[in-house]
Design a protein around this motif. Structure first.
Motif, PDB file in Angstrom:
ATOM      1  N   TRP A  24       0.864  -1.172   0.000  1.00 41.14           N
ATOM      2  CA  TRP A  24       0.000   0.000   0.000  1.00 41.14           C
ATOM      3  C   TRP A  24       0.903   1.224   0.000  1.00 41.14           C
ATOM      4  N   GLY A  25       0.841   2.060  -1.062  1.00 43.32           N
ATOM      5  CA  GLY A  25       1.774   3.163  -1.231  1.00 43.32           C
ATOM      6  C   GLY A  25       1.147   4.525  -1.036  1.00 43.32           C
ATOM      7  N   LYS A  26       1.876   5.415  -0.386  1.00 42.34           N
ATOM      8  CA  LYS A  26       1.435   6.795  -0.194  1.00 42.34           C
ATOM      9  C   LYS A  26       1.986   7.648  -1.337  1.00 42.34           C
ATOM     10  N   ARG A  27       1.113   8.335  -2.049  1.00 43.72           N
ATOM     11  CA  ARG A  27       1.534   9.148  -3.182  1.00 43.72           C
ATOM     12  C   ARG A  27       2.423  10.290  -2.724  1.00 43.72           C
ATOM     13  N   VAL A  28       3.375  10.644  -3.558  1.00 41.38           N
ATOM     14  CA  VAL A  28       4.346  11.686  -3.217  1.00 41.38           C
ATOM     15  C   VAL A  28       3.637  12.987  -2.862  1.00 41.38           C
ATOM     16  N   ARG A  29       3.960  13.514  -1.683  1.00 40.11           N
ATOM     17  CA  ARG A  29       3.462  14.805  -1.190  1.00 40.11           C
ATOM     18  C   ARG A  29       1.934  14.873  -1.133  1.00 40.11           C
ATOM     19  N   GLU A  30       1.270  13.724  -0.992  1.00 41.87           N
ATOM     20  CA  GLU A  30      -0.181  13.704  -0.862  1.00 41.87           C
ATOM     21  C   GLU A  30      -0.569  12.836   0.331  1.00 41.87           C
TER      22      GLU A  30
END
Length: 227
Positions: A24-30
């Motif tokens: 599960w990945g967190k979008r860059v700067r979001e």
């Protein structure tokens, strides 16, 4: 490359570990989270595009995974106009995706979010298979639900039908974190760790914990600097 209806061919990736948890990945700067995905280039098969996107977005190669299954047909979502570049409005409608379910056979530290100069994610974690769709951008939620439901038939669960869930409280792996750091399952353990860091580290831990709690996180891993 668009089809006649204005949809761009695309692949989505659901990556499993040995516990049937998903990457599960967190979008860059979001503050939004998602699975890896990307467009299919001219001349590529969906499988070829999947392996390319897997390496570009999370740094894993073909030998690091095994294909468990894929969706039978395309799953489509439309993109709202305000997310579409002005020059392609009226032609581009959204994505049509083939979703792949993969089993990771590598180690967690083989993941590299900064393999390219334009990373998609700046943190990641393992999450229970049924991810919280409220942290996914709204127009993708229906496709995520359909992909998870269709691919869940490939999962193997214990006889009682309930997989074991891990409840660790390790939020971030800092660049200089000690390998043997206590995971801090108790409140007293967390307090002791906070006393051992300086004011700057406290701010990082607090901010990360807030993100993790909001998204139901059990573990967060920051992007590593490129070596």
């Amino acid at each position: 490359m668009l089809d006649r209806e204005g949809f761009r061919p695309n692949v989505g990736i659901i990556l499993l570990n040995a516990n049937n948890e998903v990457w599960w990945g967190k979008r860059v700067r979001e503050h939004s989270w998602q699975f890896p995905q990307g467009g299919i280039k001219y001349g590529e098969t969906p499988e070829q595009a999947m392996y390319r996107e897997l390496e570009e977005e999370i740094g894993l190669r073909q030998e690091h995974v095994k294909i468990v299954g894929r969706t039978r047909d395309w799953l489509r979502y439309e993109v709202p106009d305000h997310f579409i570049k002005r020059e392609v409005r009226g032609h581009y409608r959204g994505q049509k995706q083939i979703w792949f379910l993969l089993r990771m056979v590598a180690r967690d530290n083989d993941v590299n979010l900064r393999l390219t100069d334009h990373p998609e994610f700046d943190a990641w974690r393992w999450h229970d298979y049924w991810v919280p769709l409220d942290v996914v951008i709204e127009f993708k939620r229906d496709v995520y639900q359909r992909a998870l439901q269709e691919l869940s038939r490939f999962l193997t669960w214990p006889a009682n039908g309930q997989g074991e869930r891990r409840h660790t409280s390790r939020y971030l792996r800092q660049p200089h974190e000690r390998r043997g750091q206590d995971r801090g399952n108790s409140g007293s353990g967390q307090a002791g760790n906070k006393q051992a860091v300086n004011a700057s580290s406290k701010a990082v831990v607090a901010a990360t914990k807030a993100i993790a709690d909001a998204a139901g996180s059990s573990k967060l891993v920051l992007a590593r600097d490129k070596e």
